[in-house]
Design a protein around this motif. Sequence first.
Motif, PDB file in Angstrom:
ATOM      1  N   GLU A  40      31.401  54.786  47.795  1.00 26.73           N
ATOM      2  CA  GLU A  40      32.448  55.086  46.829  1.00 26.73           C
ATOM      3  C   GLU A  40      33.396  53.893  46.794  1.00 26.73           C
ATOM      4  O   GLU A  40      33.680  53.294  47.831  1.00 26.73           O
ATOM      5  N   PRO A  41      33.911  53.536  45.609  1.00 28.51           N
ATOM      6  CA  PRO A  41      34.874  52.428  45.553  1.00 28.51           C
ATOM      7  C   PRO A  41      36.148  52.795  46.322  1.00 28.51           C
ATOM      8  O   PRO A  41      36.532  53.960  46.377  1.00 28.51           O
ATOM      9  N   TRP A  42      36.784  51.788  46.898  1.00 25.73           N
ATOM     10  CA  TRP A  42      38.039  52.020  47.583  1.00 25.73           C
ATOM     11  C   TRP A  42      39.121  52.271  46.554  1.00 25.73           C
ATOM     12  O   TRP A  42      39.021  51.842  45.402  1.00 25.73           O
ATOM     13  N   GLN A  43      40.168  52.928  46.987  1.00 26.56           N
ATOM     14  CA  GLN A  43      41.279  53.223  46.095  1.00 26.56           C
ATOM     15  C   GLN A  43      41.906  51.913  45.617  1.00 26.56           C
ATOM     16  O   GLN A  43      42.286  51.067  46.423  1.00 26.56           O
ATOM     17  N   THR A  86      35.234  34.917  41.014  1.00 29.23           N
ATOM     18  CA  THR A  86      34.736  35.856  40.005  1.00 29.23           C
ATOM     19  C   THR A  86      33.525  36.641  40.484  1.00 29.23           C
ATOM     20  O   THR A  86      33.115  37.597  39.827  1.00 29.23           O
ATOM     21  N   SER A  87      32.957  36.262  41.617  1.00 27.62           N
ATOM     22  CA  SER A  87      31.775  36.977  42.101  1.00 27.62           C
ATOM     23  C   SER A  87      32.063  37.827  43.340  1.00 27.62           C
ATOM     24  O   SER A  87      31.141  38.323  43.968  1.00 27.62           O
ATOM     25  N   LEU A  88      33.333  38.014  43.678  1.00 26.44           N
ATOM     26  CA  LEU A  88      33.682  38.816  44.855  1.00 26.44           C
ATOM     27  C   LEU A  88      33.096  40.220  44.724  1.00 26.44           C
ATOM     28  O   LEU A  88      33.233  40.872  43.688  1.00 26.44           O
ATOM     29  N   ASP A  89      32.442  40.674  45.784  1.00 22.21           N
ATOM     30  CA  ASP A  89      31.796  41.980  45.787  1.00 22.21           C
ATOM     31  C   ASP A  89      32.005  42.651  47.142  1.00 22.21           C
ATOM     32  O   ASP A  89      31.408  42.240  48.136  1.00 22.21           O
ATOM     33  N   PRO A  90      32.853  43.686  47.200  1.00 24.45           N
ATOM     34  CA  PRO A  90      33.107  44.365  48.472  1.00 24.45           C
ATOM     35  C   PRO A  90      31.872  45.027  49.071  1.00 24.45           C
ATOM     36  O   PRO A  90      31.846  45.314  50.258  1.00 24.45           O
TER      37      PRO A  90
END
Length: 179
Positions: A40-43, A86-90
């Motif tokens: 799930e994406p973080w808040q 621009t490519s940051l991906d958690p």
Amino acid sequence: MTVHFLPTARTLQGPEPHPGELPGTVPADPLFGAVPEQREPWQGEAERLAEAAAGRRAAQWIRSLPLPGEAWICGPLADAVEDAMTSLDPADRDDVDRYGHAGVPESARHQLEALLFRIADTAPLTARQQAALLAVVHCVQGLARLLANDPGTTIEDGELTAVCAAISNAIGSADPQDA
């Protein structure tokens, strides 16, 4: 005692099984060997990642630096800053060895690391411009590590926001046209 699964390791019954084939484990992806992770994406993740636009502004600032000819700094390094931000991906994280990449391509990582080896190329810049350039590159590299190693804290506790603000402050404090 540490158990290692080496291709040459043998049990009494034959070769050691692949960790994805052990009972009670999720089978590995046949194409890449990794178990796909659903998350799930973080808040506030989308909003915080949008703040990474500071990387585009920093890349534009780097391209406008008064350097002679086709300087490496104004081309490939500026492109690497923009590409990394621009490519940051958690989701591209690594809790094991603390050297995750957070989606930053290998080519961009190599260009960012090369600045210290090509520091002589910054000689025509003012001291403020040199310091700002080093600060931007360091922040971009550090942000990828932060995001890869602890994305939840980086996003939810405002660390991503603070690093993007530091990038903006660095380029704001050193006008590219300073003499």
